[in-house]
Design a protein around this motif. Structure first.
Motif, PDB file in Angstrom:
ATOM      1  N   UNK A 189      -9.172 -25.124  14.636  1.00  8.82           N
ATOM      2  CA  UNK A 189      -9.247 -25.203  13.181  1.00  8.82           C
ATOM      3  C   UNK A 189      -8.061 -26.028  12.709  1.00  8.82           C
ATOM      4  N   UNK A 190      -8.355 -27.117  12.015  1.00  3.75           N
ATOM      5  CA  UNK A 190      -7.307 -27.983  11.498  1.00  3.75           C
ATOM      6  C   UNK A 190      -6.773 -27.430  10.187  1.00  3.75           C
ATOM      7  N   UNK A 191      -5.636 -27.930   9.771  1.00 10.00           N
ATOM      8  CA  UNK A 191      -4.933 -27.435   8.587  1.00 10.00           C
ATOM      9  C   UNK A 191      -5.822 -27.336   7.360  1.00 10.00           C
ATOM     10  N   UNK A 192      -6.701 -28.300   7.158  1.00 11.05           N
ATOM     11  CA  UNK A 192      -7.543 -28.290   5.957  1.00 11.05           C
ATOM     12  C   UNK A 192      -8.646 -27.219   6.013  1.00 11.05           C
ATOM     13  N   UNK A 193      -8.873 -26.602   7.167  1.00  9.36           N
ATOM     14  CA  UNK A 193      -9.897 -25.558   7.307  1.00  9.36           C
ATOM     15  C   UNK A 193      -9.310 -24.287   7.928  1.00  9.36           C
ATOM     16  N   UNK A 194      -8.017 -24.124   7.831  1.00 11.28           N
ATOM     17  CA  UNK A 194      -7.336 -23.038   8.512  1.00 11.28           C
ATOM     18  C   UNK A 194      -7.641 -21.680   7.890  1.00 11.28           C
ATOM     19  N   UNK A 195      -8.321 -20.801   8.658  1.00 12.30           N
ATOM     20  CA  UNK A 195      -8.585 -19.456   8.144  1.00 12.30           C
ATOM     21  C   UNK A 195      -7.337 -18.586   8.296  1.00 12.30           C
ATOM     22  N   UNK A 234      -9.392 -13.425   8.328  1.00 12.74           N
ATOM     23  CA  UNK A 234     -10.660 -14.162   8.215  1.00 12.74           C
ATOM     24  C   UNK A 234     -11.178 -14.560   9.594  1.00 12.74           C
ATOM     25  N   UNK A 235     -10.280 -15.002  10.457  1.00 12.05           N
ATOM     26  CA  UNK A 235     -10.691 -15.411  11.804  1.00 12.05           C
ATOM     27  C   UNK A 235     -11.166 -14.212  12.622  1.00 12.05           C
ATOM     28  N   UNK A 236     -10.484 -13.085  12.474  1.00 13.22           N
ATOM     29  CA  UNK A 236     -10.905 -11.860  13.159  1.00 13.22           C
ATOM     30  C   UNK A 236     -12.277 -11.419  12.679  1.00 13.22           C
ATOM     31  N   UNK A 237     -12.479 -11.448  11.385  1.00 14.77           N
ATOM     32  CA  UNK A 237     -13.781 -11.090  10.810  1.00 14.77           C
ATOM     33  C   UNK A 237     -14.866 -12.052  11.283  1.00 14.77           C
ATOM     34  N   UNK A 238     -14.548 -13.338  11.314  1.00 16.45           N
ATOM     35  CA  UNK A 238     -15.504 -14.342  11.781  1.00 16.45           C
ATOM     36  C   UNK A 238     -15.889 -14.091  13.234  1.00 16.45           C
ATOM     37  N   UNK A 239     -14.930 -13.776  14.081  1.00 19.31           N
ATOM     38  CA  UNK A 239     -15.261 -13.539  15.491  1.00 19.31           C
ATOM     39  C   UNK A 239     -16.172 -12.321  15.636  1.00 19.31           C
ATOM     40  N   UNK A 240     -15.917 -11.274  14.856  1.00 18.50           N
ATOM     41  CA  UNK A 240     -16.780 -10.084  14.911  1.00 18.50           C
ATOM     42  C   UNK A 240     -18.205 -10.439  14.482  1.00 18.50           C
ATOM     43  N   UNK A 241     -18.324 -11.204  13.418  1.00 12.35           N
ATOM     44  CA  UNK A 241     -19.647 -11.619  12.928  1.00 12.35           C
ATOM     45  C   UNK A 241     -20.376 -12.450  13.971  1.00 12.35           C
ATOM     46  N   UNK A 242     -19.689 -13.420  14.558  1.00 12.75           N
ATOM     47  CA  UNK A 242     -20.316 -14.280  15.564  1.00 12.75           C
ATOM     48  C   UNK A 242     -20.692 -13.493  16.816  1.00 12.75           C
ATOM     49  N   UNK A 243     -19.855 -12.538  17.218  1.00  8.99           N
ATOM     50  CA  UNK A 243     -20.193 -11.700  18.380  1.00  8.99           C
ATOM     51  C   UNK A 243     -21.458 -10.895  18.125  1.00  8.99           C
ATOM     52  N   UNK A 244     -21.661 -10.455  16.893  1.00 12.07           N
ATOM     53  CA  UNK A 244     -22.885  -9.727  16.540  1.00 12.07           C
ATOM     54  C   UNK A 244     -24.104 -10.657  16.491  1.00 12.07           C
ATOM     55  N   UNK A 267      -1.530 -22.710  17.533  1.00 13.56           N
ATOM     56  CA  UNK A 267      -2.842 -23.215  17.128  1.00 13.56           C
ATOM     57  C   UNK A 267      -3.772 -22.092  16.690  1.00 13.56           C
ATOM     58  N   UNK A 268      -4.647 -22.429  15.772  1.00 17.76           N
ATOM     59  CA  UNK A 268      -5.693 -21.511  15.322  1.00 17.76           C
ATOM     60  C   UNK A 268      -6.986 -21.970  15.992  1.00 17.76           C
ATOM     61  N   UNK A 269      -7.591 -21.074  16.778  1.00 18.46           N
ATOM     62  CA  UNK A 269      -8.778 -21.476  17.522  1.00 18.46           C
ATOM     63  C   UNK A 269      -9.718 -20.308  17.772  1.00 18.46           C
ATOM     64  N   UNK A 270     -10.937 -20.657  18.092  1.00 16.40           N
ATOM     65  CA  UNK A 270     -11.957 -19.694  18.499  1.00 16.40           C
ATOM     66  C   UNK A 270     -12.362 -20.098  19.918  1.00 16.40           C
ATOM     67  N   UNK A 271     -12.192 -19.170  20.859  1.00  8.33           N
ATOM     68  CA  UNK A 271     -12.512 -19.420  22.258  1.00  8.33           C
ATOM     69  C   UNK A 271     -13.869 -18.778  22.536  1.00  8.33           C
ATOM     70  N   UNK A 272     -14.820 -19.586  23.034  1.00  7.75           N
ATOM     71  CA  UNK A 272     -16.191 -19.111  23.229  1.00  7.75           C
ATOM     72  C   UNK A 272     -16.564 -19.231  24.701  1.00  7.75           C
ATOM     73  N   UNK A 273     -17.136 -18.140  25.231  1.00  7.94           N
ATOM     74  CA  UNK A 273     -17.577 -18.099  26.619  1.00  7.94           C
ATOM     75  C   UNK A 273     -18.894 -17.348  26.705  1.00  7.94           C
ATOM     76  N   UNK A 274     -19.600 -17.563  27.787  1.00  5.88           N
ATOM     77  CA  UNK A 274     -20.794 -16.764  28.049  1.00  5.88           C
ATOM     78  C   UNK A 274     -20.342 -15.340  28.380  1.00  5.88           C
ATOM     79  N   UNK A 275     -20.935 -14.371  27.727  1.00  2.00           N
ATOM     80  CA  UNK A 275     -20.532 -12.976  27.877  1.00  2.00           C
ATOM     81  C   UNK A 275     -20.751 -12.456  29.305  1.00  2.00           C
ATOM     82  N   UNK A 276     -21.905 -12.746  29.887  1.00  2.00           N
ATOM     83  CA  UNK A 276     -22.253 -12.185  31.199  1.00  2.00           C
ATOM     84  C   UNK A 276     -21.219 -12.561  32.261  1.00  2.00           C
ATOM     85  N   UNK A 277     -20.841 -13.834  32.321  1.00  2.00           N
ATOM     86  CA  UNK A 277     -19.887 -14.290  33.323  1.00  2.00           C
ATOM     87  C   UNK A 277     -18.520 -13.654  33.108  1.00  2.00           C
TER      88      UNK A 277
END
Length: 158
Positions: free
Chosen positions: A72-78, A82-92, A120-130
């Protein structure tokens, strides 16, 4: 790739190779992230600037890496919450993936060792099963012995 992205990419590489991949007594002398170095060196980690949820959904449909790190770049920095809430929503919304937030204001302490990248502000995404299969193997060691109940809930019990 812009200079900012190159600089951020280098910070991520340094974090992975110089910290996450080095054995540490807080993790039973295993690295904080035992699989990160191989994934990085094998080219199975993609670092992308977060542009939109539309682009993220496209990546999820066409998944071809072990990990995607969205910056997330400075102009879109949560904010951290907000980032914690977003990760919970995306996980669901996408249960086949695991979304882990990484924010400079979110401190992950394991046995006195700060695991976060820190800048850095980031969202790390992986396949859950692996990831869950790897965790089963790590649970056979003392890797999680220094994790607080809060850390286990935040990172593992998603």
């Amino acid at each position: 790739m812009t200079t900012i992205e190159s600089s951020s990419n280098q910070k991520i590489e340094d974090w992975i190779l110089d910290f996450l991949s080095k054995p540490n007594s807080a993790f039973d002398n295993l690295p904080p992230c035992p699989y990160a170095k191989k994934a990085w060196l094998d080219g199975n980690v993609e670092v992308k600037e977060f542009v939109s949820f539309l682009e993220m959904r496209k990546d999820l449909r066409n998944w071809d890496k072990e990990v995607i790190i969205y910056l997330f770049q400075t102009n879109m920095l949560p904010t951290c919450s907000e980032l914690t809430s977003l990760s919970k929503t995306l996980n669901d919304q996408y249960p086949e993936f695991l979304f882990l937030e990484e924010h400079p204001n979110l401190v992950e302490d394991v046995g006195g060792v700060i695991v976060n990248q820190g800048e850095l502000c980031m969202m790390i995404v992986q396949k859950r099963k692996e990831l869950e299969e790897a965790r089963v193997e790590l649970k056979k060691t003392g890797y999680y012995d220094n994790w607080t109940p809060d850390m286990k809930e935040r990172i593992i019990d998603r």
